[in-house]
Design an enzyme around this catalytic site. Structure first.
Site, PDB file in Angstrom:
ATOM      1  N   CYS A 115       0.469  39.558  30.276  1.00  0.00           N
ATOM      2  CA  CYS A 115       0.729  38.671  29.139  1.00  0.00           C
ATOM      3  C   CYS A 115      -0.463  37.770  28.853  1.00  0.00           C
ATOM      4  CB  CYS A 115       1.953  37.792  29.421  1.00  0.00           C
ATOM      5  SG  CYS A 115       3.531  38.598  29.116  1.00  0.00           S
TER       6      CYS A 115
ATOM      7  N   HIS B 242       9.488  42.434  25.702  1.00  0.00           N
ATOM      8  CA  HIS B 242       8.352  43.197  25.200  1.00  0.00           C
ATOM      9  C   HIS B 242       8.248  44.495  25.996  1.00  0.00           C
ATOM     10  CE1 HIS B 242       6.447  39.125  23.968  1.00  0.00           C
ATOM     11  NE2 HIS B 242       6.983  39.700  22.906  1.00  0.00           N
TER      12      HIS B 242
ATOM     13  N   GLU C 267       4.996  41.597  17.531  1.00  0.00           N
ATOM     14  CA  GLU C 267       4.659  40.844  18.743  1.00  0.00           C
ATOM     15  C   GLU C 267       3.355  41.321  19.378  1.00  0.00           C
ATOM     16  OE1 GLU C 267       6.911  38.395  20.456  1.00  0.00           O
ATOM     17  OE2 GLU C 267       8.000  38.297  18.567  1.00  0.00           O
TER      18      GLU C 267
END
Length: 440
Positions: free
Chosen positions: A368, A247, A175
């Site tokens: 993000c 995350h 990721e």
């Protein structure tokens, strides 16, 4: 030691931004599923965050939205005919697949790649590995277009090494920078790269998915020619994942010599900090800032996205600045902690709040939205200049967004064939403004 700075490449939110609720483990995404989104407002909010940093003196880049809908995905699932016929059939027969094809989640550029600056790599090049994002269908189709975008920006092979995604298998689940922190004494000096993973290859987990494997992180470290003595692999706490920290950057952020993290971020906090200190010995002295569970419950940290903030070396300030979402200010426990933190003499001296609510409602905060790339002046000059922003270019992009993006969109609207045409027109105009017409 070369002079380098941290360049933020923000993802520009695309015209298909919608609340599809497709991300298991992302509580905000699930909570707002089906609500009306405002793609225009979302993109303008992101661009205003970029403008704030440009005005402060940061070097700011941008990554364009990917082509949507992803017709390759729909054709591979057996749909055929004209674009309108494909959309109409998918809307009736496989609406979840159509939502995946329209996903605007590439806006969260922290998931675009993992980055190692040239000061850390054995061959002296800046390395970027595109992420496979294999855990979620709607994200797993991004990497071919992401790789093409990165190659267009970082095309000088003498200075940059752009790697394609790892194999799309569960053992290689990756990721990107959302599970990676680089720590150092100064950006141009050698540092320590901290990779955080949720599970081992072959290990199954119950509950919310652990999206990063140790094998993926180790594979990237090898490809980037990182020195093992200055590379750390730490396991994310299962309790954090189950609480909604899909995350690591939902519970941890770091820059320079400072690691800002929640008490429940790592499975073994003491061992993680000790490993970072060993790896950084002679390079920098780690400054850990831990937020206790007793002061800020992990649920509040996740709701407010306290850690999904940008930790920045602000020009003209001697302490770091935390660029946090408005939700951090509006959540009592995180606001109080931030007030106490900046009143002390620690490494973080100020918190500045920004409005990125459209992104937040889909589960992505300020961190993000950006991919951090530490670059020397020569590397910045060698990169594609069309994506480097000034206020005039931001104005031009905002004008395109205002003209071409809808101001309301529901998942049901994805069945409208006109939306596909609007997305294409908007993206082509944006690419032309960024001198990236080769990606059309």
């Amino acid at each position: 030691m070369s002079t380098a700075r941290e360049v933020n490449f923000d993802g520009l939110i695309g015209p298909s931004h919608n609340y599809g609720g497709m991300s298991a483990g992302n509580l905000a995404s699930a909570k707002n599923e089906g609500d009306l989104s405002n793609p225009r407002e979302a993109a303008l909010q992101g661009l205003e965050k970029m403008r704030l940093l440009v005005r402060a003196g940061f070097t700011q880049g941008i990554l364009p939205p990917l082509p949507r809908p992803n017709f390759d995905l729909l054709v591979s699932a057996g749909f055929g005919g004209s674009d309108a016929e494909i959309i109409e059939a998918a809307a009736k027969q496989a609406p979840q697949l159509l939502k995946a094809a329209y996903s605007a989640s590439s806006m969260w550029a922290a998931n675009a790649a993992t980055v190692s600056p040239s000061a850390d790599t054995g061959d002296g090049r800046l390395h970027l590995t595109a992420t496979n994002l294999s855990t979620m269908l709607h994200r797993s189709t991004e990497h071919p277009d992401t790789t093409a975008t990165l190659l267009s920006i970082f095309e000088d092979e003498g200075r940059f090494g752009v790697h394609g995604a790892l194999p799309a298998h569960a053992d290689f689940a990756d990721e990107g920078a959302a599970n990676h922190v680089r720590l150092c004494g100064e950006h141009g000096g050698p540092g320590v790269e901290l990779f955080v993973y949720g599970r081992e290859a072959g290990e199954s987990t119950v509950g919310f998915p652990a999206r990063q494997t140790r094998l993926a992180s180790e594979s990237i470290a090898r490809a980037h020619h990182l020195a093992p003595d200055h590379t750390v692999f730490a396991r994310q706490a299962r309790a954090a994942i189950e609480a909604g920290a899909f995350h690591n950057d939902v519970v941890c952020v770091g820059t320079l010599d400072t690691l800002f993290f929640h008490e429940l971020a790592f499975e073994d906090t003491k061992a993680t900090l000790a490993a970072v200190r060993r790896a950084g010995e002679g390079r920098f002295e780690l400054k850990p800032v831990m937020v206790p569970q007793a002061e800020v419950p992990v649920e509040d940290a996740i709701t407010s996205y306290l850690f999904n903030s940008q930790l920045l070396q602000w020009p003209g300030e001697d302490r770091l600045v935390l660029l946090a979402p408005m939700e951090t200010q509006e959540t009592e426990s995180t606001r109080r902690f931030c007030e106490r933190m900046v009143a002390g003499n620690g490494p973080i001296g100020r918190v500045q709040y920004v409005d990125v609510r459209q992104s937040m409602r889909n589960g992505g905060g300020p961190a993000c939205l950006r991919l951090r790339v530490v670059m020397t002046d020569e590397e910045i000059s060698s990169a594609h200049q069309g994506v480097m922003l000034d206020e005039a270019k931001i104005d031009a992009l905002q004008d395109i967004v205002s003209r071409t993006y809808r101001d309301r969109l529901s998942p049901a609207d994805l069945a409208d064939p006109a939306l596909a045409s609007e997305c294409r027109i908007a993206r082509e105009a944006l690419l032309e403004a960024l001198d990236l017409s080769g990606l059309i």
